[in-house]
Structures are given as structure tokens and as C-alpha cells.
Design a protein around this motif. Structure first.
Motif, PDB file in Angstrom:
ATOM      1  N   SER A   1       0.432  -1.104  -0.130  1.00 24.72           N
ATOM      2  CA  SER A   1       0.200   0.177  -0.295  1.00 24.72           C
ATOM      3  C   SER A   1       0.557   1.420   0.113  1.00 24.72           C
ATOM      4  O   SER A   1       0.788   2.152  -1.008  1.00 24.72           O
ATOM      5  CB  SER A   1      -0.748  -0.292   0.780  1.00 24.72           C
ATOM      6  OG  SER A   1      -1.744  -1.089   1.083  1.00 24.72           O
TER       7      SER A   1
ATOM      8  N   ILE B   1      -7.625  14.101   3.173  1.00 24.79           N
ATOM      9  CA  ILE B   1      -6.848  13.558   4.222  1.00 24.79           C
ATOM     10  C   ILE B   1      -5.477  14.367   4.553  1.00 24.79           C
ATOM     11  O   ILE B   1      -5.145  14.625   5.829  1.00 24.79           O
ATOM     12  CB  ILE B   1      -6.492  12.191   3.995  1.00 24.79           C
ATOM     13  CG1 ILE B   1      -7.829  11.584   3.303  1.00 24.79           C
ATOM     14  CG2 ILE B   1      -6.131  11.612   5.180  1.00 24.79           C
ATOM     15  CD1 ILE B   1      -7.908  10.097   3.042  1.00 24.79           C
TER      16      ILE B   1
ATOM     17  N   ILE C   1      -1.629   7.502   2.827  1.00 24.95           N
ATOM     18  CA  ILE C   1      -2.705   7.024   4.716  1.00 24.95           C
ATOM     19  C   ILE C   1      -3.515   7.149   4.174  1.00 24.95           C
ATOM     20  O   ILE C   1      -3.963   5.616   4.197  1.00 24.95           O
ATOM     21  CB  ILE C   1      -2.554   8.550   4.876  1.00 24.95           C
ATOM     22  CG1 ILE C   1      -0.983   8.612   5.986  1.00 24.95           C
ATOM     23  CG2 ILE C   1      -4.033   8.188   6.400  1.00 24.95           C
ATOM     24  CD1 ILE C   1      -1.706  10.486   6.671  1.00 24.95           C
ATOM     25  N   TYR C   2      -4.138   7.452   2.304  1.00 28.04           N
ATOM     26  CA  TYR C   2      -5.384   6.084   1.765  1.00 28.04           C
ATOM     27  C   TYR C   2      -5.205   5.070   1.295  1.00 28.04           C
ATOM     28  O   TYR C   2      -6.014   4.267   1.809  1.00 28.04           O
ATOM     29  CB  TYR C   2      -5.771   8.473   0.627  1.00 28.04           C
ATOM     30  CG  TYR C   2      -6.526   7.079  -0.309  1.00 28.04           C
ATOM     31  CD1 TYR C   2      -8.030   7.175  -0.367  1.00 28.04           C
ATOM     32  CD2 TYR C   2      -6.445   6.193  -0.863  1.00 28.04           C
ATOM     33  CE1 TYR C   2      -9.018   6.181  -0.905  1.00 28.04           C
ATOM     34  CE2 TYR C   2      -6.967   5.544  -1.802  1.00 28.04           C
ATOM     35  CZ  TYR C   2      -8.827   5.631  -1.195  1.00 28.04           C
ATOM     36  OH  TYR C   2      -9.585   4.652  -2.518  1.00 28.04           O
TER      37      TYR C   2
ATOM     38  N   ILE D   1      -5.117   2.700   4.168  1.00 30.47           N
ATOM     39  CA  ILE D   1      -6.715   2.302   4.925  1.00 30.47           C
ATOM     40  C   ILE D   1      -7.201   2.130   4.691  1.00 30.47           C
ATOM     41  O   ILE D   1      -7.937   0.789   4.531  1.00 30.47           O
ATOM     42  CB  ILE D   1      -7.563   3.967   5.075  1.00 30.47           C
ATOM     43  CG1 ILE D   1      -6.915   5.063   6.594  1.00 30.47           C
ATOM     44  CG2 ILE D   1      -8.943   3.746   6.111  1.00 30.47           C
ATOM     45  CD1 ILE D   1      -7.173   6.809   5.934  1.00 30.47           C
ATOM     46  N   TYR D   2      -7.180   1.984   2.848  1.00 26.10           N
ATOM     47  CA  TYR D   2      -8.184   0.747   2.057  1.00 26.10           C
ATOM     48  C   TYR D   2      -7.005  -0.444   1.993  1.00 26.10           C
ATOM     49  O   TYR D   2      -8.055  -0.848   2.316  1.00 26.10           O
ATOM     50  CB  TYR D   2      -7.899   1.406   0.427  1.00 26.10           C
ATOM     51  CG  TYR D   2      -8.262   0.846  -0.374  1.00 26.10           C
ATOM     52  CD1 TYR D   2      -9.726   0.923  -1.055  1.00 26.10           C
ATOM     53  CD2 TYR D   2      -7.503  -0.490  -0.916  1.00 26.10           C
ATOM     54  CE1 TYR D   2     -10.616  -0.154  -1.958  1.00 26.10           C
ATOM     55  CE2 TYR D   2      -7.502  -0.572  -2.281  1.00 26.10           C
ATOM     56  CZ  TYR D   2      -9.048  -0.659  -2.907  1.00 26.10           C
ATOM     57  OH  TYR D   2      -9.906  -1.639  -3.373  1.00 26.10           O
TER      58      TYR D   2
ATOM     59  N   LEU E   1      -6.776  -1.633   4.591  1.00 24.18           N
ATOM     60  CA  LEU E   1      -6.838  -1.775   6.017  1.00 24.18           C
ATOM     61  C   LEU E   1      -7.669  -2.379   6.255  1.00 24.18           C
ATOM     62  O   LEU E   1      -8.608  -3.409   6.910  1.00 24.18           O
ATOM     63  CB  LEU E   1      -6.108  -1.487   6.990  1.00 24.18           C
ATOM     64  CG  LEU E   1      -4.847  -0.765   7.775  1.00 24.18           C
ATOM     65  CD1 LEU E   1      -4.742  -0.068   8.798  1.00 24.18           C
ATOM     66  CD2 LEU E   1      -4.540  -2.146   8.220  1.00 24.18           C
ATOM     67  N   ALA E   2      -9.097  -1.564   5.221  1.00 27.96           N
ATOM     68  CA  ALA E   2     -10.972  -1.869   5.472  1.00 27.96           C
ATOM     69  C   ALA E   2     -11.211  -3.297   5.412  1.00 27.96           C
ATOM     70  O   ALA E   2     -11.890  -3.823   5.373  1.00 27.96           O
ATOM     71  CB  ALA E   2     -11.216  -0.515   4.485  1.00 27.96           C
TER      72      ALA E   2
ATOM     73  N   THR F   1     -13.873   3.922  -0.409  1.00 30.27           N
ATOM     74  CA  THR F   1     -13.516   5.231  -0.889  1.00 30.27           C
ATOM     75  C   THR F   1     -13.874   6.662  -0.606  1.00 30.27           C
ATOM     76  O   THR F   1     -14.244   7.048  -0.610  1.00 30.27           O
ATOM     77  CB  THR F   1     -13.467   4.892  -2.543  1.00 30.27           C
ATOM     78  OG1 THR F   1     -12.472   4.264  -3.295  1.00 30.27           O
ATOM     79  CG2 THR F   1     -12.039   6.481  -2.820  1.00 30.27           C
TER      80      THR F   1
ATOM     81  N   ILE G   1     -14.546   7.490   3.152  1.00 34.44           N
ATOM     82  CA  ILE G   1     -13.890   7.208   3.276  1.00 34.44           C
ATOM     83  C   ILE G   1     -13.525   8.778   3.340  1.00 34.44           C
ATOM     84  O   ILE G   1     -12.929   9.774   3.903  1.00 34.44           O
ATOM     85  CB  ILE G   1     -11.685   7.318   2.848  1.00 34.44           C
ATOM     86  CG1 ILE G   1     -11.947   5.370   3.300  1.00 34.44           C
ATOM     87  CG2 ILE G   1     -10.603   7.359   2.820  1.00 34.44           C
ATOM     88  CD1 ILE G   1     -10.229   4.979   2.737  1.00 34.44           C
TER      89      ILE G   1
END
Length: 344
Positions: free
Chosen positions: A8, A252, A275-276, A279-280, A282-283, A298, A301
Motif C-alpha cells: 500500500s 486527508i 495514508i489513503y 486505510i484502503y 486495512l479496510a 473510497t 473515506i
């Protein structure tokens, strides 16, 4: 888990270049440019096709940047010379690029056909060439051993890729900082802030709008060409929703790091993209979510990135007002007490 986060971060660094392009149009130029979804694929398709045709990956990437610049300029021309609404101009160019990208990926020495994707599994790319440069130095092995020594069960073997995309992104970020402080860059910023004011100085705002859109989409196409070489394929649908990803990265980053200076703002965009992607990633590890839920993730977020800063700001304003009210009450109490003492 570690390998997922690592991948990521890799992709986030590449997407940061695209996010810088989105930042240039939406924040600096104040132009809602939807060409991004098309120009991203244009960069990927152009680079992939030229590599397949035998061109050097660096030359292919440079041509992809030029193709993105032309696409952005066309959007600018539609808006400034054709007097088409900015949002509609971007949509029209995005639709046109869909067909153009199909033609690009179907191009050959004999004819031009419609082709939705290109595979680069057996072709040399920028990353494979630089990987060959890093490997003899032992950087991949040394860093992998270091990560394993920290307790990771597995370590990636593509540290050379991370280093090269990081170097490229840092260079692009510093060039963007420098450009926005030049005379032309300041004119583009002024065009976004107040067109009427800069026109009063006899500046050609149409020219700066076209140039800003061209540079923005050149960065987007550059990111697309790197993603195509990183993932070893180019697809006509790989740009869908790219504008939302770019906006999410910008929002963000700004929410976390702020935008007081140009250097800080562009740095915030780069970290926002990383960071996006984290987060993606981990989601997607949530059991009840699937890869088909990417667009939903998306959207969520972006909504959170827009709403949370506003809630935090309102809470801060509320506390600030309460503090001022208490200070006024304290001052009034002190005045009453002092007046009573004077009478006594």
C-alpha cells in the motif's frame, strides 16, 4: 499484514504524483477537472504500448507525460476558447479519452484496432531496470534481513522499487514547490484565487488555465504510466474513480497536516495519498468487506475526511467561545468586586 501495508505504501507513493496533479487543479487553479479518469489511463496506455513496441521504458514514460499534457490542454481549450462549463469540459474530454485509449492500446505498425488491455509481464519496465541496478548493491537483501530481524514473518524483496518511486515522487514534489513560486506559478495561483484581479494586470488568464490543466494532467498521466509498469498491465477501466482517490488524498492530507505553506500543502498531499492506500488496505482486511466494495470504501473515506475536520473545527470554535464567555464573566466579576471595594 506487513506485506499488505508495504504494498500500500508503494502504491501510495506512486498515486501521490496523481494527487499532486489533482491538487494543482482543485486547490491551486480552482478548476473541477474530471479529465483525470481519462488522462490516467492515457498515460498507462501510451507507456505500455510503446514498451510493447520496443521503446525504452524511460522514453515511453516521457511520451506518456506529453500525452497527458495534451489531454489537459484540450480540456482547457474547451473551457476557455469553446466557452464550455469547466465541469462539462472535463466530462467531455474524459469520454473522448475512453475511445482514444482503446485506440492507443490497439496500435501496431500495421493498423489500429480496439484493444481494452495490454500485458507487460515479459517486458522491461523502469522498475525492472532499476531493480537490476539496486540488486548488485545488496540493498534489497540487507533491508529485508533488517525487517525480519524486527520480528516480521516475511519481508518484501522489492526495496529497490520503493526507493526509485520515492526518489521520483520527492523530485516531483520539490519541482511543484519550485514551480508554484515562479512568476508563471504565481500567475496560475492568482488565476485560481481571483481571475478578475489578475486580468486587471493585463494577464492572459486563459493561457494560465490551459497551462495549469496541461501540467496537472501530465502529472496524472505520469502516475498512470508508473502504475502500469508497476502492476505489469494497462486496462481501459483502470482510471475509473481516480479523481475521487485524488481528492481523498488531498483532503486527508490537508486535514492532518494543514496547508499553511506550499511546501507543507504538497507534502500533505503526498502523505495523504499514502495514508489513503493504507486505510484502503486495512479496510479490505475486514471480514465482511470484499474487493468489489472498493468504490464504497473510497466514498466512505472521502465522506469521513470531509466531515470529521468540520466537526473538529466546530468543537474547537465552541470551546473557544466558551473560554471567551468565561473570561468576560471573570472580568465583570472583578469589576464588580473592585467597585465594591472602592465604595467601602
Amino acid at each position: 499484514m506487513f506485506l499488505s501495508i508495504f504494498g500500500s505504501v508503494e502504491q501510495g507513493i506512486i498515486y501521490a504524483i496523481m494527487a499532486l496533479g489533482v491538487y494543482l487543479t482543485f486547490r491551486v487553479l480552482d478548476f473541477p477537472d474530471l479529465t483525470v479518469d481519462g488522462s490516467f489511463v492515457t498515460g498507462a496506455a501510451t507507456a505500455a504500448m510503446m514498451i510493447v513496441l520496443g521503446y525504452h521504458p524511460i522514453i515511453a514514460t516521457l511520451i506518456a507525460i506529453v500525452a497527458g499534457f495534451i489531454a489537459g490542454c484540450m480540456t482547457g481549450l474547451l473551457h476557455t476558447k469553446g466557452k464550455i462549463n469547466a465541469l462539462l469540459a472535463g466530462i467531455l474530454m474524459q469520454i473522448a479519452l475512453y475511445s482514444i485509449n482503446l485506440r492507443i492500446m490497439g496500435f501496431s505498425a500495421e493498423n489500429v484496432i480496439v484493444k481494452p488491455n495490454i500485458q507487460l509481464q515479459s517486458n522491461e519496465t523502469i522498475f525492472s531496470q532499476f531493480q537490476g541496478f539496486w540488486s548488485p548493491l545488496g540493498i534489497d537483501t540487507a533491508l529485508s534481513n533488517f525487517v525480519k530481524s524486527l520480528g516480521a514473518s516475511a519481508a518484501p524483496g522489492t526495496w529497490g522499487t520503493v526507493l526509485i518511486v520515492l526518489i521520483i515522487t520527492v523530485i516531483i514534489k520539490l519541482l511543484a514547490d519550485w514551480f508554484l513560486k515562479t512568476e508563471v506559478g504565481l500567475a496560475i495561483r492568482a488565476t485560481g484565487d481571483n481571475k478578475r484581479m489578475i486580468r486587471s494586470f493585463s494577464a492572459n488568464t486563459d493561457r494560465y488555465t490551459i497551462l495549469g490543466l496541461g501540467i496537472s494532467n501530465a502529472l496524472v498521466a505520469f502516475s498512470g504510466s508508473l502504475i502500469a509498469q508497476y502492476s505489469k498491465f494497462s486496462d481501459v477501466n483502470m482510471g475509473i474513480g481516480m479523481i475521487v482517490i485524488g481528492l481523498a488524498s488531498v483532503i486527508i492530507g490537508e486535514a492532518i497536516f494543514g496547508t499553511k505553506t506550499i511546501f507543507r500543502a504538497t507534502l500533505a498531499v503526498v502523505f495523504g495519498a499514502i495514508i489513503y492506500r493504507i486505510i484502503y488496505a486495512l479496510a479490505l482486511r475486514v471480514p465482511w468487506l470484499d474487493s468489489s466494495d472498493m468504490k464504497l470504501i473510497t466514498a466512505i473515506i472521502v465522506v469521513l475526511a470531509l466531515v470529521i475536520p468540520q466537526l473538529v473545527s466546530k468543537q474547537r470554535d465552541k470551546k473557544r467561545k466558551e473560554k471567551r464567555r468565561l473570561e468576560r464573566l471573570r472580568e465583570q466579576r472583578e469589576l464588580v468586586t473592585q467597585g465594591g471595594n472602592d465604595l467601602a
